[in-house]
Scaffold this active site. Structure first.
Site, PDB file in Angstrom:
ATOM      1  N   ASP A 193       7.789  20.259 -28.515  1.00  0.00           N
ATOM      2  CA  ASP A 193       8.183  19.185 -29.171  1.00  0.00           C
ATOM      3  C   ASP A 193       8.829  18.622 -27.617  1.00  0.00           C
ATOM      4  O   ASP A 193       8.792  19.231 -26.527  1.00  0.00           O
ATOM      5  CB  ASP A 193       9.026  18.651 -29.284  1.00  0.00           C
ATOM      6  CG  ASP A 193      10.095  17.228 -29.161  1.00  0.00           C
ATOM      7  OD1 ASP A 193       8.972  16.762 -28.964  1.00  0.00           O
ATOM      8  OD2 ASP A 193      11.452  17.430 -29.203  1.00  0.00           O
ATOM      9  N   ASP A 215      11.081  15.711 -25.440  1.00  0.00           N
ATOM     10  CA  ASP A 215      12.080  15.528 -25.122  1.00  0.00           C
ATOM     11  C   ASP A 215      12.791  16.359 -26.250  1.00  0.00           C
ATOM     12  O   ASP A 215      12.889  16.350 -27.081  1.00  0.00           O
ATOM     13  CB  ASP A 215      12.218  13.908 -25.324  1.00  0.00           C
ATOM     14  CG  ASP A 215      11.269  13.058 -25.329  1.00  0.00           C
ATOM     15  OD1 ASP A 215      11.471  12.826 -23.606  1.00  0.00           O
ATOM     16  OD2 ASP A 215      10.317  12.785 -25.152  1.00  0.00           O
TER      17      ASP A 215
END
Ligand SMILES: [Mg+2]
Length: 509
Positions: A46, A48
């Site tokens: 991922d 963020d």
């Protein structure tokens, strides 16, 4: 035996050669479930709060400013602009009770251990009166979980508005006085709007170094896993222009990689997790400038850039079993629970709070050990008190006549014996009660000391009183491994076998 402290040039050589070295404690990787990296062929990330570690204070400040602007636009008081807010008030793992304007922290059983109305702490009687009968966690209408660091500013701001609503209702004359639930809804919508209209992202893109930490160990960590033959992919909900800016900042400027995209075999932006794992949205191919090319499709190819999509088409392109994929994210539900349940991917959770958590645990190690022995002692005393209390009740029901018959003595003698026994038991009972009180007082004092060090409002994110917090138990239940940042993987070999500690129940001595 003390560990050998490796001089950094030597440590560097060992790390570059893929050998394991001892990580500093704050950067260790913790195992809940056995995971053999040898058997992992693909590692997904991922973006963020996973690859990109945000500077929480700076990000919260701009998130709150942008959101306050929008709230004022909806008729909320101008005074919000100058209202003080303490960023420490919000931590991950809390729950917002939208109906009552409260923020609460639960232990793993859903027992509410701490609660604030706005920013006013609820005393224990008040807290128990509200939450004693309440089974929490499933009434989505009323309760909102705070499960990402992105959500912290909305909690901070919600508490500020609740206080203002209680203390200065006259400030809300520009509009109908909202209910606590409406305030929550408004804060949510305004913060979402600030994320969507670029109010926040444009600021970050313009000055990434102000909001995101550039971890010099990140490029070499990714490189290390690529060199070991792992294929890497990026799967993020952020859209291309923002992802491009952030990833260039994080991974750009490395001589052996033309740009950040060269680190990844697959790149999926705008993925709409958790829906990505359960729905069958098509993929849209993008060119390197982010422009859409070709029609939406259900198959993907390695080396290309996509937006949207779904898990099963991506998995098909991997040509690997689900359990050969390790996905690393920071969102318990969107990244970890969903990916594990729908895809069988193995999971690693990035919890940046661990850094401070471990630092405090180390600094307060002695007090924490004292707390845990005081806690054991208290439960031992409580058990003894309960035995004495039972005994006193039983003695109260015995008649002197019965004692006389049983002991072959006269009633006066029996009465004396019975009374003396009662006095002795009562004396012991009182001593135990005093001991219990002293233990409880010390325990409270010590717990308060360490809570202050973790977080003055909530204590540790991972614990509640003497148990695991709801957040802590989710980390334990859903993440195969967890650590404070991705680059901590640099300290381990790409074929590391993570072994979980043996599970235990209270009677497994
Ligand atoms: Mg994330």
């Amino acid at each position: 035996m003390a560990d050998v402290d490796l001089p950094s040039p030597i440590r560097g050589i060992l790390l570059d050669a893929g050998l394991e070295t001892e990580a500093p404690p704050e950067r260790r990787i913790f195992t809940n479930r056995d995971l053999n990296l040898e058997r992992i062929g693909l590692i997904g990330f991922d973006m963020d709060y996973t690859l990109a570690i945000y500077r929480q204070d700076a990000l919260e400040r701009v998130s709150i400013e942008a959101t306050v602007d929008k709230l004022i636009g909806r008729g909320y008081p101008e005074a919000l602009r100058t209202a003080e807010h303490d960023p420490r008030f919000a931590i991950r793992g809390l729950t917002v009770d939208k109906q009552l304007g409260n923020v609460i922290k639960m232990d793993r059983h859903g027992y509410v251990g701490r609660a604030y109305h706005g920013r006013r702490v609820l005393a224990s009687e008040e807290r128990r009166a509200v939450y004693r009968e309440q089974r929490l966690g499933h009434e989505h209408e009323r309760f909102a979980p705070v499960d990402t660091l992105f959500a912290l500013p909305e909690v901070t701001l919600y508490a500020v508005v609740v206080d203002m609503l209680d203390e200065h209702p006259e400030l809300f004359s520009a509009r109908d006085k909202p209910s606590y639930a409406e305030v929550y809804q408004d804060v949510r919508e305004c913060i979402d709007a600030s994320h969507q209209d670029g109010s926040i992202k444009d600021l970050i893109k313009a000055n990434p170094e102000r909001y995101i930490e550039r971890d010099p160990d990140l490029p070499k960590t990714l490189h290390k896993f690529r060199s070991a033959g792992k294929r890497l992919f990026l799967l993020t909900n952020s859209y291309f222009p923002y992802s491009d800016a952030v990833m260039s900042y994080l991974l750009g400027g490395e001589p052996s990689y033309p740009d950040w995209t060269a680190y990844f075999d697959w790149i999926v932006v705008g993925s709409k997790k958790p829906g990505f794992f359960t729905r069958s949205e098509p993929f849209q191919e993008l060119d390197r400038s982010g422009k859409r090319i070709g029609a939406p499709r259900q198959d993907v190819q390695r080396g290309k850039l996509y937006e949207g999509g779904n898990h099963s088409a991506l998995q098909a392109s991997f040509d690997a079993y689900g359990d050969e994929v390790l996905y690393i994210g920071d969102h318990i539900y969107g990244d970890i629970v969903r990916s594990k349940k729908s895809s069988g991917w193995r999971t690693a959770l990035v919890v940046q709070e661990l850094h401070q958590e471990i630092a405090v645990r180390r600094a307060r190690g002695m007090t924490l050990r004292e707390i845990s022995s005081l806690h054991r002692l208290r439960s031992e005393i409580a058990e003894k008190i309960s035995v004495q209390r039972h005994l006193m009740r039983a003695l109260g029901r015995i008649e002197p006549g019965d004692v006389a018959a049983s002991g072959d003595m006269d009633v006066a003698e029996a009465t004396e014996m019975l009374d003396a026994t009662k006095v002795r038991i009562k004396g012991r009972f009182d001593r135990l009660r005093r001991y219990e009180q002293e233990t409880t007082d010390t325990l409270e004092r010590r717990s308060q000391e360490v809570d202050e060090a973790f977080n003055p409002y909530w204590g540790s994110s991972f614990a509640e009183r003497h148990d695991t917090s709801r957040f802590g138990s989710q980390v334990e239940a859903f993440a195969c491994i967890y650590t404070s940042r991705v680059s901590n993987l640099q300290f381990i070999s790409p074929s590391r076998y993570f072994m979980s500690p043996h599970g235990s129940l209270p009677h497994w001595l």
